[in-house]
Write an enzyme that holds these catalytic residues in place. Structure first.
Site, PDB file in Angstrom:
ATOM      1  N   GLY A  33       1.031  -1.090   0.115  1.00  0.00           N
ATOM      2  CA  GLY A  33       0.024  -0.090  -0.228  1.00  0.00           C
ATOM      3  C   GLY A  33       0.984   1.205  -0.034  1.00  0.00           C
ATOM      4  O   GLY A  33       1.915   1.217  -0.369  1.00  0.00           O
ATOM      5  N   ASN A  34       0.368   2.555   0.406  1.00  0.00           N
ATOM      6  CA  ASN A  34       1.163   3.650   0.422  1.00  0.00           C
ATOM      7  C   ASN A  34       0.398   4.489   1.331  1.00  0.00           C
ATOM      8  O   ASN A  34      -0.547   4.200   1.903  1.00  0.00           O
ATOM      9  CB  ASN A  34       1.070   4.312  -1.244  1.00  0.00           C
TER      10      ASN A  34
END
Ligand code: CTP
Ligand code: CA
Length: 233
Positions: A33-34
Site C-alpha cells: 500500500g501507500n
C-alpha cells in the site's frame, strides 16, 4: 458566523474525483500500500459539490473520512478496481481529477492462502507486475471537451528540480492541468497542508501557497471553471 457563499460556477458539471491509496494484495491478509490519506481528493470532491457539480468520488483506502456531502461515493481497493470504477464514471463526465495514489505495480501472484514461514530460514521473493496507468487510458479515450487533471508528488534529484519533473510529467501525461506537490521531509502525506504548483497545458504556472487542502481544491476548481467556461479543451 455565516458561512461565506461559494460561487455556483460548477452547476451541473459532471465531475469524477479519485482519492486515497490503492492496496495490492499479496495473500488474503497482506498487501502493498501507500501513505495517501485521501484528504486532498475528499477536499476536491467536497468543494466541487459545494460549487454545484455532480460529483462521483472513487475512494480507495483513506484515513477515516466522512463522505463529502452531496457526492456519490464508490469504494474500491486495488488499482484494477479503481480503474474500472473511474472509467465507468468518466464515460459521461466533463472533468476527471486523479488525486488517488494508484499503485504502479502489484504482486504478480496473489497467494490463495496466507503465506507461511518455512523451517529453512528462507524468505519468499515478491515479484511485481505493472498496473495500467489509469490517467493515460483516460487521455487516450478522452471525450470531446473533457478536462483531465493529474497529480504528481515529486522530489528534486540529480536529474532536476521538482518543477522540472512536474513540467516533464505534464507533457508526458497529456493532461490539461497537473497539480504538482513537493514531497519529502514530512510534506504532503498525512498532513492537512499542501504546497506546490498548478501547471497548465497552455504553459501557465500558478504557485499554490502553503494552505489547507480545501484552499488547494479552490485553486484547482477556479482553473477548471475557467476552462469549462472557455468551452472545455
Ligand atoms: N496514475 C494513474 N494510474 C497509475 C499511476 C498513476 O492514473 N497506475 C495517476 C495518478 O493518479 C496521478 C498521475 O497519474 O494523477 C501521476 O501519478 P504519478 O505516480 O506521479 O506518475 P507516474 O506516471 O506513475 O510516474 P512515476 O514513475 O513518477 O510514479
Ligand atoms: Ca506512480
Amino acid at each position: 458566523a455565516r458561512p461565506t457563499a461559494l460561487p455556483r460556477d460548477l452547476d451541473g458539471v459532471r465531475v469524477v474525483v479519485s482519492a486515497g491509496g490503492t492496496r495490492e494484495p499479496l495473500d488474503p491478509v497482506r498487501f502493498l500500500g501507500n501513505r495517501s490519506s485521501g484528504k486532498q481528493g475528499y477536499a476536491l470532491a467536497r468543494v466541487a459539490a459545494q460549487r454545484g457539480a455532480e460529483v462521483t468520488l472513487v475512494a480507495a483506502h483513506t484515513a477515516a473520512l466522512p463522505d463529502p456531502a452531496g457526492t456519490r461515493v464508490v469504494r474500491v481497493s486495488t488499482a484494477e478496481e479503481l480503474e474500472k470504477a473511474v472509467n465507468a464514471a468518466a464515460a459521461d463526465a466533463d472533468v476527471v481529477v486523479m488525486a488517488a495514489a494508484v499503485a504502479d505495480f502489484r504482486p504478480a501472484d496473489r497467494a490463495e492462502h496466507k503465506i507461511k514461514k518455512t523451517d529453512d530460514d528462507s524468505a519468499p521473493a515478491v515479484v511485481l507486475t505493472r498496473n495500467n496507468d489509469v490517467l493515460a487510458g483516460l487521455v487516450r479515450r478522452r471525450r470531446p471537451g473533457q478536462l483531465l487533471v493529474g497529480f504528481a508528488a515529486e522530489t528534486g534529484d540529480a536529474h532536476g528540480t521538482v518543477l522540472d519533473h512536474g513540467r516533464a510529467k505534464l507533457k508526458r501525461k497529456g493532461v490539461d492541468l497537473l497539480v504538482l506537490n513537493a514531497v519529502g521531509e514530512g510534506r504532503a502525506f498525512e498532513v492537512d497542508e499542501n504546497t506546490g504548483w498548478l501547471l497548465s497545458s497552455d504553459g501557465a504556472e500558478r504557485s499554490i501557497p502553503l494552505g489547507a487542502k480545501s484552499e488547494l481544491a479552490t485553486i484547482v476548481w477556479d482553473a477548471v471553471s475557467e476552462l469549462v467556461r472557455a468551452g472545455g479543451r
